[in-house]
Design a protein around this motif. Structure first.
Motif, PDB file in Angstrom:
ATOM      1  N   UNK A   1       0.816  -1.212   0.000  1.00  0.00           N
ATOM      2  CA  UNK A   1       0.000   0.000   0.000  1.00  0.00           C
ATOM      3  C   UNK A   1       0.844   1.254   0.000  1.00  0.00           C
ATOM      4  N   UNK A   2       1.882   1.256   0.820  1.00  0.00           N
ATOM      5  CA  UNK A   2       2.766   2.413   0.876  1.00  0.00           C
ATOM      6  C   UNK A   2       3.385   2.699  -0.486  1.00  0.00           C
ATOM      7  N   UNK A   3       3.985   1.670  -1.106  1.00  0.00           N
ATOM      8  CA  UNK A   3       4.665   1.887  -2.387  1.00  0.00           C
ATOM      9  C   UNK A   3       3.694   2.252  -3.509  1.00  0.00           C
ATOM     10  N   UNK A   4       2.531   1.611  -3.546  1.00  0.00           N
ATOM     11  CA  UNK A   4       1.558   1.897  -4.604  1.00  0.00           C
ATOM     12  C   UNK A   4       0.995   3.313  -4.459  1.00  0.00           C
TER      13      UNK A   4
ATOM     14  N   UNK B   1       2.281   5.784  -2.717  1.00  0.00           N
ATOM     15  CA  UNK B   1       3.362   6.763  -2.847  1.00  0.00           C
ATOM     16  C   UNK B   1       3.679   7.018  -4.316  1.00  0.00           C
ATOM     17  N   UNK B   2       3.645   5.963  -5.125  1.00  0.00           N
ATOM     18  CA  UNK B   2       3.902   6.133  -6.567  1.00  0.00           C
ATOM     19  C   UNK B   2       2.896   7.100  -7.169  1.00  0.00           C
ATOM     20  N   UNK B   3       1.640   6.887  -6.877  1.00  0.00           N
ATOM     21  CA  UNK B   3       0.578   7.747  -7.412  1.00  0.00           C
ATOM     22  C   UNK B   3       0.690   9.170  -6.863  1.00  0.00           C
ATOM     23  N   UNK B   4       0.727   9.287  -5.548  1.00  0.00           N
ATOM     24  CA  UNK B   4       0.664  10.606  -4.922  1.00  0.00           C
ATOM     25  C   UNK B   4       1.910  11.447  -5.141  1.00  0.00           C
TER      26      UNK B   4
ATOM     27  N   UNK C   1       2.261  14.951  -7.093  1.00  0.00           N
ATOM     28  CA  UNK C   1       2.878  16.110  -6.456  1.00  0.00           C
ATOM     29  C   UNK C   1       4.033  16.657  -7.302  1.00  0.00           C
ATOM     30  N   UNK C   2       4.756  15.762  -7.956  1.00  0.00           N
ATOM     31  CA  UNK C   2       5.904  16.185  -8.768  1.00  0.00           C
ATOM     32  C   UNK C   2       5.498  16.789 -10.109  1.00  0.00           C
ATOM     33  N   UNK C   3       4.319  16.424 -10.623  1.00  0.00           N
ATOM     34  CA  UNK C   3       3.991  16.807 -11.995  1.00  0.00           C
ATOM     35  C   UNK C   3       2.776  17.721 -12.159  1.00  0.00           C
ATOM     36  N   UNK C   4       1.952  17.853 -11.140  1.00  0.00           N
ATOM     37  CA  UNK C   4       0.741  18.675 -11.267  1.00  0.00           C
ATOM     38  C   UNK C   4       0.910  19.997 -10.522  1.00  0.00           C
TER      39      UNK C   4
ATOM     40  N   UNK D   1      -0.238  17.930   1.399  1.00  0.00           N
ATOM     41  CA  UNK D   1      -1.039  17.331   2.467  1.00  0.00           C
ATOM     42  C   UNK D   1      -1.910  16.187   1.945  1.00  0.00           C
ATOM     43  N   UNK D   2      -2.355  16.270   0.711  1.00  0.00           N
ATOM     44  CA  UNK D   2      -3.134  15.175   0.111  1.00  0.00           C
ATOM     45  C   UNK D   2      -2.238  13.962  -0.086  1.00  0.00           C
ATOM     46  N   UNK D   3      -1.035  14.187  -0.559  1.00  0.00           N
ATOM     47  CA  UNK D   3      -0.101  13.067  -0.737  1.00  0.00           C
ATOM     48  C   UNK D   3       0.188  12.372   0.584  1.00  0.00           C
ATOM     49  N   UNK D   4       0.468  13.143   1.617  1.00  0.00           N
ATOM     50  CA  UNK D   4       0.791  12.560   2.926  1.00  0.00           C
ATOM     51  C   UNK D   4      -0.409  11.772   3.469  1.00  0.00           C
ATOM     52  N   UNK D   5      -1.583  12.374   3.424  1.00  0.00           N
ATOM     53  CA  UNK D   5      -2.782  11.702   3.945  1.00  0.00           C
ATOM     54  C   UNK D   5      -3.111  10.454   3.129  1.00  0.00           C
ATOM     55  N   UNK D   6      -3.010  10.555   1.828  1.00  0.00           N
ATOM     56  CA  UNK D   6      -3.365   9.436   0.954  1.00  0.00           C
ATOM     57  C   UNK D   6      -2.385   8.263   1.098  1.00  0.00           C
TER      58      UNK D   6
END
Length: 179
Positions: A84-87, A89-92, A96-99, A105-110
């Motif tokens: 779950x962490x790796x999947x 983290x890949x998305x979030x 965060x890097x491209x949008x 905060x959404x990345x951290x929470x998600x």
């Protein structure tokens, strides 16, 4: 093969019920406040279904199956949480890097949510291993029905713990032979 199908079904049920509670009750306003205009009015259902089918297969393959081979719920929980962490983290982190307007905060929470949810779901999938017996199947179905009913009454995040306890009671049915 039957144990993997039951593990998939159990993992899917737990993942979907808890994620539905998270997305519709607990974090709905958070995501609306943070992501605003980039959210769709309603999700693209075929894409959501595809995600759940593929992701849950990944949970079973990478977390539940190794746990079944080693007969260890710790392996299920740990491998599930890491998957779950790796999947997530890949998305979030990619977002965060491209949008332009993706909040950290959404990345951290998600990522935290994906780690927790996947670990719990994998543990439940592992716990279904004792549900092949007739009596255990009956208890599994009863608990699933009670959990579904309870989830429809939830009004906030505080009751998720109660929901998880119900999952443990129903899906870890192999632990108590007298049940």
């Amino acid at each position: 093969m039957a144990k993997y199908l039951i593990a998939y079904g159990t993992t899917a049920f737990v993942f979907l019920v808890i994620d539905l509670i998270w997305l519709s009750k607990v974090a709905k306003q958070f995501y609306q406040d943070q992501l605003g205009d980039i959210l769709l009015e309603s999700p693209r259902v075929p894409a959501a279904i595809a995600f759940y089918v593929v992701y849950i297969a990944g949970i079973v393959f990478f977390a539940v199956a190794p746990a079944l081979r080693s007969d260890s719920i710790v392996i299920a929980l740990l491998h599930g949480a890491l998957f779950g962490f790796f999947a997530y983290a890949t998305y979030d982190l990619t977002n965060y890097a491209t949008l332009k307007n993706w909040p950290l905060v959404v990345s951290v929470a998600d990522i935290a949510w994906g780690t927790f949810l996947t670990g719990i779901s994998a543990a439940a999938g592992f716990g279904s291993r004792g549900c092949l017996r007739k009596r255990a199947k009956t208890r599994w179905i009863r608990c699933g029905s009670e959990l579904l009913q309870a989830s429809t009454r939830l009004h906030g995040g505080a009751q998720i713990i109660s929901c998880i306890r119900k999952i443990g009671k129903g899906f870890l049915c192999h632990d108590s032979p007298g049940q």
